[in-house]
Design a protein around this motif. Structure first.
Motif, mmCIF file in Angstrom:
data_model
loop_
_atom_site.group_PDB
_atom_site.id
_atom_site.type_symbol
_atom_site.label_atom_id
_atom_site.label_comp_id
_atom_site.label_asym_id
_atom_site.label_seq_id
_atom_site.Cartn_x
_atom_site.Cartn_y
_atom_site.Cartn_z
ATOM 1 N N THR A 194 105.228 -3.035 25.874
ATOM 2 C CA THR A 194 106.362 -2.139 26.094
ATOM 3 C C THR A 194 106.732 -1.390 24.823
ATOM 4 N N ASP A 195 106.728 -2.109 23.695
ATOM 5 C CA ASP A 195 107.029 -1.460 22.425
ATOM 6 C C ASP A 195 105.999 -0.386 22.089
ATOM 7 N N ALA A 196 104.726 -0.679 22.318
ATOM 8 C CA ALA A 196 103.672 0.295 22.028
ATOM 9 C C ALA A 196 103.819 1.524 22.918
ATOM 10 N N ALA A 197 104.126 1.324 24.192
ATOM 11 C CA ALA A 197 104.312 2.456 25.102
ATOM 12 C C ALA A 197 105.517 3.296 24.690
ATOM 13 N N ALA A 198 106.590 2.650 24.277
ATOM 14 C CA ALA A 198 107.781 3.380 23.833
ATOM 15 C C ALA A 198 107.474 4.175 22.565
ATOM 16 N N ASP A 199 106.737 3.565 21.644
ATOM 17 C CA ASP A 199 106.365 4.280 20.417
ATOM 18 C C ASP A 199 105.534 5.518 20.734
ATOM 19 N N ARG A 200 104.580 5.383 21.655
ATOM 20 C CA ARG A 200 103.757 6.540 22.038
ATOM 21 C C ARG A 200 104.610 7.629 22.692
ATOM 22 N N ALA A 201 105.529 7.219 23.556
ATOM 23 C CA ALA A 201 106.378 8.196 24.248
ATOM 24 C C ALA A 201 107.287 8.921 23.261
ATOM 25 N N PHE A 202 107.899 8.166 22.345
ATOM 26 C CA PHE A 202 108.780 8.798 21.368
ATOM 27 C C PHE A 202 107.996 9.696 20.417
ATOM 28 N N GLY A 203 106.801 9.279 20.044
ATOM 29 C CA GLY A 203 105.954 10.110 19.188
ATOM 30 C C GLY A 203 105.579 11.409 19.861
ATOM 31 N N SER A 204 105.257 11.323 21.139
ATOM 32 C CA SER A 204 104.913 12.523 21.899
ATOM 33 C C SER A 204 106.117 13.451 22.028
ATOM 34 N N ALA A 205 107.280 12.894 22.290
ATOM 35 C CA ALA A 205 108.496 13.710 22.410
ATOM 36 C C ALA A 205 108.822 14.375 21.076
ATOM 37 N N GLU A 206 108.648 13.644 19.989
ATOM 38 C CA GLU A 206 108.922 14.204 18.669
ATOM 39 C C GLU A 206 107.966 15.354 18.364
ATOM 40 N N ALA A 207 106.697 15.172 18.679
ATOM 41 C CA ALA A 207 105.716 16.232 18.443
ATOM 42 C C ALA A 207 106.035 17.468 19.280
ATOM 43 N N THR A 208 106.451 17.252 20.524
ATOM 44 C CA THR A 208 106.809 18.378 21.398
ATOM 45 C C THR A 208 108.009 19.132 20.832
ATOM 46 N N MET A 209 109.002 18.410 20.353
ATOM 47 C CA MET A 209 110.183 19.069 19.778
ATOM 48 C C MET A 209 109.813 19.824 18.501
ATOM 49 N N ASP A 210 108.953 19.235 17.673
ATOM 50 C CA ASP A 210 108.522 19.921 16.459
ATOM 51 C C ASP A 210 107.781 21.213 16.792
ATOM 52 N N ASN A 211 106.898 21.146 17.779
ATOM 53 C CA ASN A 211 106.151 22.344 18.185
ATOM 54 C C ASN A 211 107.074 23.407 18.760
ATOM 55 N N SER A 212 108.060 22.976 19.533
ATOM 56 C CA SER A 212 109.016 23.934 20.109
ATOM 57 C C SER A 212 109.832 24.600 19.009
ATOM 58 N N ALA A 213 110.257 23.826 18.030
ATOM 59 C CA ALA A 213 111.040 24.393 16.929
ATOM 60 C C ALA A 213 110.201 25.392 16.136
ATOM 61 N N ALA A 214 108.939 25.083 15.915
ATOM 62 C CA ALA A 214 108.063 26.006 15.187
ATOM 63 C C ALA A 214 107.868 27.297 15.985
ATOM 64 N N THR A 215 107.708 27.169 17.286
ATOM 65 C CA THR A 215 107.536 28.350 18.135
ATOM 66 C C THR A 215 108.789 29.219 18.109
ATOM 67 N N LEU A 216 109.961 28.605 18.204
ATOM 68 C CA LEU A 216 111.209 29.365 18.153
ATOM 69 C C LEU A 216 111.390 30.026 16.790
#
Length: 96
Positions: free
Chosen positions: A50-72
């Motif tokens: 569960t911890d590993a899955a949460a880490d992957r999900a949070f990492g993916s969300a963080e990367a998506t937000m970083d990419n969105s901020a760069a695009t904006l």
């Protein structure tokens, strides 16, 4: 009828007494300990998964937000450049 019931009762009492022997109690305690150890190991693995899955999900969300901020940020820079160019052109047109 009494002859049939007496041996059944004697067998049941003998089985209960055998189950109460120290050896049987030790076996029962060992089995209980093994069940507890297995349950703890299973829960530990579930927590780790569960911890590993949460880490992957949070990492993916963080990367998506970083990419969105760069695009904006890039879009804002492009808009500012276009506005600056338009103002320059307007200034040049007034000057001519």
């Amino acid at each position: 009828m009494k002859k049939f019931i007496a041996p059944v009762l004697i067998g049941a009492v003998a089985a209960m007494l055998a189950a109460c022997s120290p050896a049987a109690q030790n076996e029962t305690a060992q089995a209980g300990d093994q069940i507890a150890a297995d349950a703890n190991a299973t829960f530990g693995e579930a927590i780790n998964d569960t911890d590993a899955a949460a880490d992957r999900a949070f990492g993916s969300a963080e990367a998506t937000m970083d990419n969105s901020a760069a695009t904006l940020g890039n879009a804002a820079d492009d808009a500012a450049d276009a506005t600056g160019a338009a103002l320059k052109d307007a200034g040049n047109a007034i000057e001519d």
